[in-house]
Design a protein around this motif. Structure first.
Motif, mmCIF file in Angstrom:
data_model
loop_
_atom_site.group_PDB
_atom_site.id
_atom_site.type_symbol
_atom_site.label_atom_id
_atom_site.label_comp_id
_atom_site.label_asym_id
_atom_site.label_seq_id
_atom_site.Cartn_x
_atom_site.Cartn_y
_atom_site.Cartn_z
ATOM 1 N N GLN A 1 0.841 -1.196 0.000
ATOM 2 C CA GLN A 1 0.000 0.000 0.000
ATOM 3 C C GLN A 1 0.876 1.245 0.000
ATOM 4 O O GLN A 1 1.846 1.321 0.764
ATOM 5 N N LEU A 2 0.513 2.203 -0.827
ATOM 6 C CA LEU A 2 1.242 3.468 -0.906
ATOM 7 C C LEU A 2 0.323 4.573 -0.396
ATOM 8 O O LEU A 2 -0.685 4.890 -1.027
ATOM 9 N N VAL A 3 0.667 5.119 0.770
ATOM 10 C CA VAL A 3 -0.192 6.107 1.413
ATOM 11 C C VAL A 3 0.217 7.503 0.938
ATOM 12 O O VAL A 3 1.273 8.019 1.318
ATOM 13 N N ALA A 4 -0.605 8.096 0.095
ATOM 14 C CA ALA A 4 -0.296 9.390 -0.500
ATOM 15 C C ALA A 4 -0.472 10.524 0.527
ATOM 16 O O ALA A 4 -1.243 10.378 1.488
ATOM 17 N N PRO A 5 0.271 11.639 0.340
ATOM 18 C CA PRO A 5 1.176 11.904 -0.775
ATOM 19 C C PRO A 5 2.513 11.180 -0.602
ATOM 20 O O PRO A 5 3.095 11.215 0.482
ATOM 21 N N VAL A 6 2.945 10.542 -1.677
ATOM 22 C CA VAL A 6 4.193 9.778 -1.601
ATOM 23 C C VAL A 6 4.837 9.764 -2.978
ATOM 24 O O VAL A 6 4.147 9.760 -3.996
ATOM 25 N N THR A 7 6.165 9.752 -2.989
ATOM 26 C CA THR A 7 6.929 9.657 -4.227
ATOM 27 C C THR A 7 7.850 8.452 -4.142
ATOM 28 O O THR A 7 8.616 8.316 -3.180
ATOM 29 N N ILE A 8 7.773 7.588 -5.130
ATOM 30 C CA ILE A 8 8.671 6.447 -5.248
ATOM 31 C C ILE A 8 9.611 6.758 -6.404
ATOM 32 O O ILE A 8 9.186 6.836 -7.554
ATOM 33 N N GLU A 9 10.894 6.943 -6.106
ATOM 34 C CA GLU A 9 11.827 7.313 -7.163
ATOM 35 C C GLU A 9 12.171 6.101 -8.033
ATOM 36 O O GLU A 9 11.714 4.984 -7.790
ATOM 37 N N ASP A 10 13.007 6.331 -9.058
ATOM 38 C CA ASP A 10 13.354 5.260 -9.997
ATOM 39 C C ASP A 10 14.073 4.109 -9.300
ATOM 40 O O ASP A 10 14.745 4.292 -8.268
ATOM 41 N N ASP A 11 13.959 2.912 -9.913
ATOM 42 C CA ASP A 11 14.745 1.741 -9.522
ATOM 43 C C ASP A 11 14.567 1.380 -8.056
ATOM 44 O O ASP A 11 15.528 1.104 -7.330
ATOM 45 N N VAL A 12 13.335 1.367 -7.619
ATOM 46 C CA VAL A 12 12.994 1.042 -6.230
ATOM 47 C C VAL A 12 12.257 -0.293 -6.198
ATOM 48 O O VAL A 12 11.492 -0.622 -7.114
ATOM 49 N N MET A 13 12.476 -1.054 -5.122
ATOM 50 C CA MET A 13 11.696 -2.265 -4.873
ATOM 51 C C MET A 13 10.882 -2.074 -3.597
ATOM 52 O O MET A 13 11.422 -1.648 -2.569
ATOM 53 N N ILE A 14 9.599 -2.369 -3.698
ATOM 54 C CA ILE A 14 8.713 -2.350 -2.531
ATOM 55 C C ILE A 14 8.371 -3.799 -2.224
ATOM 56 O O ILE A 14 7.755 -4.488 -3.034
ATOM 57 N N ALA A 15 8.774 -4.277 -1.080
ATOM 58 C CA ALA A 15 8.572 -5.688 -0.743
ATOM 59 C C ALA A 15 7.094 -5.997 -0.554
ATOM 60 O O ALA A 15 6.300 -5.136 -0.142
ATOM 61 N N ALA A 16 6.728 -7.231 -0.856
ATOM 62 C CA ALA A 16 5.341 -7.655 -0.692
ATOM 63 C C ALA A 16 4.864 -7.406 0.731
ATOM 64 O O ALA A 16 5.586 -7.637 1.699
ATOM 65 N N GLY A 17 3.627 -6.911 0.845
ATOM 66 C CA GLY A 17 3.032 -6.670 2.148
ATOM 67 C C GLY A 17 3.481 -5.397 2.833
ATOM 68 O O GLY A 17 3.136 -5.158 3.990
ATOM 69 N N THR A 18 4.193 -4.540 2.133
ATOM 70 C CA THR A 18 4.732 -3.312 2.729
ATOM 71 C C THR A 18 3.728 -2.170 2.643
ATOM 72 O O THR A 18 3.056 -1.993 1.623
ATOM 73 N N THR A 19 3.660 -1.378 3.696
ATOM 74 C CA THR A 19 2.895 -0.132 3.680
ATOM 75 C C THR A 19 3.877 1.023 3.699
ATOM 76 O O THR A 19 4.667 1.167 4.651
ATOM 77 N N VAL A 20 3.864 1.821 2.629
ATOM 78 C CA VAL A 20 4.775 2.956 2.510
ATOM 79 C C VAL A 20 4.046 4.207 2.970
ATOM 80 O O VAL A 20 3.054 4.614 2.359
ATOM 81 N N THR A 21 4.545 4.824 4.041
ATOM 82 C CA THR A 21 3.898 6.019 4.586
ATOM 83 C C THR A 21 4.794 7.247 4.522
ATOM 84 O O THR A 21 4.324 8.355 4.764
#
Length: 433
Positions: A384-404
């Motif tokens: 889950q990506l909780v906005a506002p959020v920026t994911i820059e290039d060449d990034v890995m988000i692991a399964a089940g991760t919440t990005v805050t």
């Protein structure tokens, strides 16, 4: 005859009580646009002088039509004192010598279908068709290829009710006929209304030439009920889809597909069965797979579905959108979103893979926020990506991760998981009670 030689009057003042709806009849939609829109659009191909006569919900009618058209004249009918189709003509002042009178509840009319009224020379031209069941229509009495009179059903005798030739409701008059006979109309009839059809009998008594014009019922079908609305929708849809198939679009089981009048296709496109495509959508060189819904979006060089949903303001280019993926107000370019994801208020760049169950959390209950996802990002399943959020290039988000956090920096791995624990024999203890 050019556009400056013919005036068009569209009668759109009625309540449409048989529609059993609070909405004005002419504002009910056919293939995404109000009925009246389709008639005005066809009229503009023939005339620069178009007048719409209104009364019931006149403000709503004017407001909606002005969203689509400029330079349309509106005339308000005094329906309390002058009800009926003849009363609707009382205050209309056409500019040109030939005047075509249309009804606002005939959304299937086209400029081609009206051409016969322009080509025929007569003082009055009236549309007719023959019906196996003429119930509800005014009967047309014709002798020696000339119209003798029209009798409304509610005023017709038993013998006249047996006539199968009916009034299709469209007329062409010379301007002088309107100027002479409209002021002479009377409401001395069962309904106490002013009938435009009475012009026919008065003109006949004066020896004018009144020519019947046989027309196609599918183009001049009136809508008086929601069943009529449905029947007209089927005809309109067939016309829209046939035109696009003739232009090169492949449609599988087209009878199961719904495409609105405002949709546009370019290049080699395939639309599979069960799709619904609406609004100002543009599809270019793309495959829309079975059961997908696309609303007010742009799709280029992509495949969408099956069972995907593009909500308004989505831009999809060089992208794979898989089954049960929903996109809203987002731009995806060169992206793979295979299944079971929600992408809302987002910008996603090329090379990015969106795993199953990924969602952008764009709404906090009060406001909506944007998610920016760069190039070559791998979004693991159920993240889950909780906005506002920026994911820059060449990034890995692991399964089940919440990005805050507000930003995940280039080249990073983001992972948030609780430690996995095992409680021995918990199953047996839980169900033993």
């Amino acid at each position: 005859m050019n556009k400056d030689e013919i005036s068009i009057i569209i009668l759109a003042a009625g309540k449409g009580s048989r529609m059993k709806s609070p909405k004005a009849k002419v504002l009910h939609n056919i293939s995404g646009k109000p009925m009246l829109y389709h008639i005005i659009k066809a009229s503009q191909e023939l005339s620069n002088d178009i007048t719409v006569v209104i009364a019931h919900q006149k403000e709503a009618v004017v407001e909606q039509m002005q969203n689509y058209f400029d330079n349309i004249n509106f005339c308000i009918q005094d329906s309390d004192n002058f009800p009926g189709t003849g009363g609707a003509m009382k205050n209309v002042s056409p500019k040109n010598e030939k005047v075509l009178v249309l009804n606002g509840d005939m959304p299937l009319i086209t400029a081609d279908a009206l051409q016969g009224f322009i080509d025929t020379k007569a003082d009055i031209i009236m549309s007719i068709f023959d019906l196996e069941n003429p119930d509800g229509y005014g009967r047309v009495i014709i002798e020696n290829s000339q119209v003798q009179k029209i009798v409304e059903q509610k005023d017709a005798s038993k013998a006249q009710l047996q006539v199968s030739t009916v009034n299709a409701g469209i007329y062409a008059f010379s301007k002088s006929v309107i100027e002479k006979y409209i002021p002479l109309l009377s409401n001395d009839n069962a309904q106490k209304e002013y009938y435009l059809t009475d012009v026919i009998s008065m003109a006949k008594e004066d020896g004018l030439n009144i020519s019947p014009l046989l027309v196609d019922e599918n183009s001049f079908k009136g809508v008086n009920s929601k069943k009529d609305l449905s029947d007209s929708e089927i005809i309109m849809q067939d016309k829209i889809k046939t035109a696009w198939m003739n232009a090169g679009v492949i449609m599988q089981l087209p009878s199961t597909i719904y495409i609105e009048e405002s949709v546009t296709f370019e290049g080699e496109c395939i639309v599979e069965n069960g799709c619904r495509i609406t609004g100002n959508t543009l599809i270019t060189n793309s495959n829309i797979k079975a059961g997908s819904v696309i609303e007010d979006s742009i799709v280029k060089n992509s495949d969408v579905g099956p069972l995907a949903h593009l909500r308004p303001a989505s831009y999809i280019e060089d992208t794979h959108i898989g089954n049960f993926v929903e996109v809203k107000k987002s731009s995806l370019k060169g992206v793979k979103a295979g299944h079971l994801s929600y992408i809302g208020d987002s910008q996603v760049d090329e090379g990015t893979n969106i795993g199953a169950g990924v969602i952008t959390c764009n709404y906090d209950g009060k406001n909506k926020y944007k998610t920016i996802i760069g190039k070559n990002v791998f979004l693991g399943s159920d993240s889950q990506l909780v906005a506002p959020v920026t994911i820059e290039d060449d990034v890995m988000i692991a399964a089940g991760t919440t990005v805050t956090s507000g930003k995940v920096e280039k080249g990073s791995l983001a992972i948030s998981r609780t430690k996995l624990r095992f409680i021995k024999d918990f199953y047996y203890k839980f169900f033993s009670n």
